[in-house]
Design an enzyme around this catalytic site. Structure first.
Site, mmCIF file in Angstrom:
data_model
loop_
_atom_site.group_PDB
_atom_site.id
_atom_site.type_symbol
_atom_site.label_atom_id
_atom_site.label_comp_id
_atom_site.label_asym_id
_atom_site.label_seq_id
_atom_site.Cartn_x
_atom_site.Cartn_y
_atom_site.Cartn_z
ATOM 1 N N GLU A 1 -40.175 -3.948 4.382
ATOM 2 C CA GLU A 1 -39.324 -5.144 4.327
ATOM 3 C C GLU A 1 -39.392 -5.651 2.893
ATOM 4 O O GLU A 1 -40.476 -5.870 2.363
ATOM 5 C CB GLU A 1 -39.810 -6.199 5.321
ATOM 6 C CG GLU A 1 -39.746 -5.747 6.779
ATOM 7 C CD GLU A 1 -38.375 -5.223 7.219
ATOM 8 O OE1 GLU A 1 -37.346 -5.712 6.711
ATOM 9 O OE2 GLU A 1 -38.340 -4.299 8.051
ATOM 10 N N CYS B 1 -39.056 -14.669 1.132
ATOM 11 C CA CYS B 1 -38.038 -13.621 0.995
ATOM 12 C C CYS B 1 -36.714 -14.121 1.552
ATOM 13 O O CYS B 1 -35.651 -13.643 1.175
ATOM 14 C CB CYS B 1 -38.487 -12.377 1.725
ATOM 15 S SG CYS B 1 -39.132 -12.781 3.332
#
Ligand code: NAD
Length: 542
Positions: A293, A327
């Site tokens: 990720e 993020c």
């Protein structure tokens, strides 16, 4: 499991504590903060249940007070990495064969330890290591990590329950074997919960793990190691090494027993890892699982029917909480001209209401420091460029100072160029760029949102018009793995919004879901026939 179909305790989200003035949790965390801040912690690596100190140490300093030293950590030499891998592989047989309920109990116990006796420690360590204010530390280091552990145990038991049908006279069963080899977990600085979850989720499924935390998160990683130890994780199941990421990774990825990588961090590193794995593919005993990720350039788009105050709040919270170092943080925003001035004014007045960035120990600070000098310098460079560029204007903030801590003021850039560099590049800091579009260009702007960035992690639409919401949901279906309607694009909760993005943002294996856990097992189908045939001839042969 030999003697019962055990039901795991129903998972629930850990309630978030308030840390309001006068609350016992506030007093406790500040006491722990002070003890850590004024002490000196010597962080050893952890291999085979032993503390490993190499003497090759690096100092640990809080980002908000970078000249102050709170401890040191020992870094690995090549032989420490090979030893950690060999030791994990030795531990594998016992661990892989341990009944699942025993594994579950260890991680459920870890969750309860964080919820209780380790809560102040893991929060205070996260405040110091990553400069999170107490609310950000609480929702990450305490609550999200607890949630990962509790929900993953539930998902694990659901996976084991998933079994094929059996025709008459036979019995089909599937066992979910751990991967043959070891898993390599590389974790980022920005979430203590992710740091704990990447090794734990693979280990929970019966794998052994080599874990390399980020240099900037070692101080809170140590608390995670202490918790796993106290929870009874057997020696060698998760071995922890610190130091040179290139050397450690080269060793890990050149082992024939490398069976999978569980990575979270920036996109360019992940692409490099994928290449290295590809280049080494002929040496591995199995095809390694690659789960990563990575970065984002997360968006907010407001429709002319959106409520301006709601849009402004989504921008302020989405872009600036934890200094924009999530993020999922909003970093490019598209506002319709008709309400843009009102929204921008609300944003500006919110930003001006923040204290100057400072230490998380002062609980009136919403904004603290960015993680390190590299990040500070990068942000300062982009702010300076915007100041000089004719297509950009610094609308709010724009100051920075690294004399004591890496402090960057929350900054709003307004650009007339929808492809301006800060609309496209992940900066990973408290800088948001806003582009104002003509109201009539709503549908065109959706295409722009979809085509502006290589990433596809999170995004949000705010609108009072259901047709507009439906249109945006369709038009933006490939540019966010987590899509929010009338909300900010941050704050995914385990068990409710499984998290992950597509395109350059990662493999989208949704942390905090059964989908992720499935990557760490290799199912074996067992077919048992009760009355075994003794004649090869089928009836049709007559
Ligand atoms: P980073 O890429 O600098 O570091 C991540 C990890 O990779 C660290 O452990 C680091 O030591 C290691 N690393 C660095 N260079 C390496 C190399 N050459 N080989 C092997 N390992 C290497 O990222 P960061 O600054 O710690 O974290 C921020 C990044 O993580 C941002 O891009 C953010 O978007 C991303 N992130 C993504 C998610 C998500 O779920 N998509 C979650 C959190 C963070």
């Amino acid at each position: 499991m030999g003697k019962g179909f055990f039901q795991v305790p129903t998972a629930y989200n850990e309630p978030i504590k308030s840390y309001a003035p006068g609350s016992p949790e506030r007093e406790e965390v500040l006491k722990q903060y002070s003890a850590y801040f004024n002490g000196h912690t010597d962080v050893a690596m952890y291999i085979g249940g032993k503390d490993v100190k190499t003497g090759n140490t690096k100092p640990i300093s809080p980002p908000h007070d970078h000249k102050h030293i709170v401890g040191q950590y020992h870094t690995a030499k090549k032989e420490d990495v090979t030893h950690a891998i060999a030791n994990a592989l030795e531990a594998r047989e016992h661990w892989a064969n341990l009944e699942w309920e025993q594994r579950a109990a260890i991680f459920l116990k870890a969750a309860e330890l964080i919820s209780g006796p380790y809560r102040a420690k893991i929060n205070a360590a996260t405040m110091i290591a990553q400069s999170k204010n107490i609310h950000q530390a609480e929702i990450d280091a305490a609550c999200e990590l607890i949630d990962f552990l509790r929900f993953n145990v539930e998902y694990m038991s659901q996976i084991y329950e998933e079994q094929p049908d059996s025709a008459e006279g036979i019995w089909n069963r599937v066992e979910y074997r751990p991967l043959e080899g070891f898993i390599y977990a590389i974790t980022p600085f920005n979430f203590t919960a992710i740091a704990g979850n990447l090794p734990a989720s693979a280990a929970m499924m019966g794998n052994v793990v080599l874990w390399k935390p980020s240099d900037s998160q070692v101080f809170s990683a140590k608390v995670i190691v202490d918790i796993f130890k106290e929870a009874g994780l057997p020696d060698g199941v998760i071995n922890v090494v610190y130091g040179d990421p290139v050397m450690i990774t080269k060793e890990a990825l050149s082992s024939p027993d490398f069976a999978g990588i569980h990575y979270t961090g920036s996109t360019h590193v992940f692409k490099e890892l994928w290449k290295q794995i590809g280049n080494n593919i002929h040496i591995y005993k199995t095809y390694p699982r690659i789960v990563g990720e990575t970065g984002g350039k997360d968006f907010i788009i407001a429709h002319p029917t959106a409520n301006p105050k709601q849009v402004a709040t989504a921008i302020v919270r989405g872009a600036f909480e934890f200094q924009g170092q999530k993020c999922s943080a909003a970093s490019r925003v598209y506002l319709p001209k008709s309400i843009s001035k009102e929204i921008l004014d609300f944003v500006k007045s919110d930003v001006e209401s923040f204290n100057k960035p400072g230490s998380p120990e002062d609980m009136s600070n919403f904004i603290t420091a960015v993680i390190h000098e590299g990040s500070f310098d990068k942000l300062a460079k982009y702010i300076d460029q915007a100041r000089k560029n004719k297509n950009a204007e610094i609308y709010a903030g724009g100051n920075y100072d690294k004399s004591k801590g890496y402090f960057v003021e929350p900054t709003v850039i307004v650009t007339t160029d929808p492809k301006y560099t800060t609309m496209e590049t992940e900066l990973f800091g408290p800088v948001v760029t806003i582009y104002v579009y003509e109201d009539k260009d709503w549908s065109k702007t959706l295409k722009l949102v979809d085509s502006t960035s290589e990433y596809a992690l999170t995004g949000a639409v705010l609108s009072g018009d259901r047709y507009a919401i439906a249109e945006a949901t369709k038009a933006l279906q490939n540019c966010a793995g987590n899509f929010y309607i009338n909300d900010k694009p941050t704050g995914a909760v385990v068990g409710q919004q499984p998290f992950g993005g597509a395109r350059a943002s990662g493999t989208n294996d949704k942390a905090g879901s059964a989908q992720n856990l499935l990557r760490w097992v290799s199912p074996r189908l067992i077919k048992e026939t009760f009355v075994t045939p003794v004649d090869y001839r089928y009836p049709f042969l007559g």
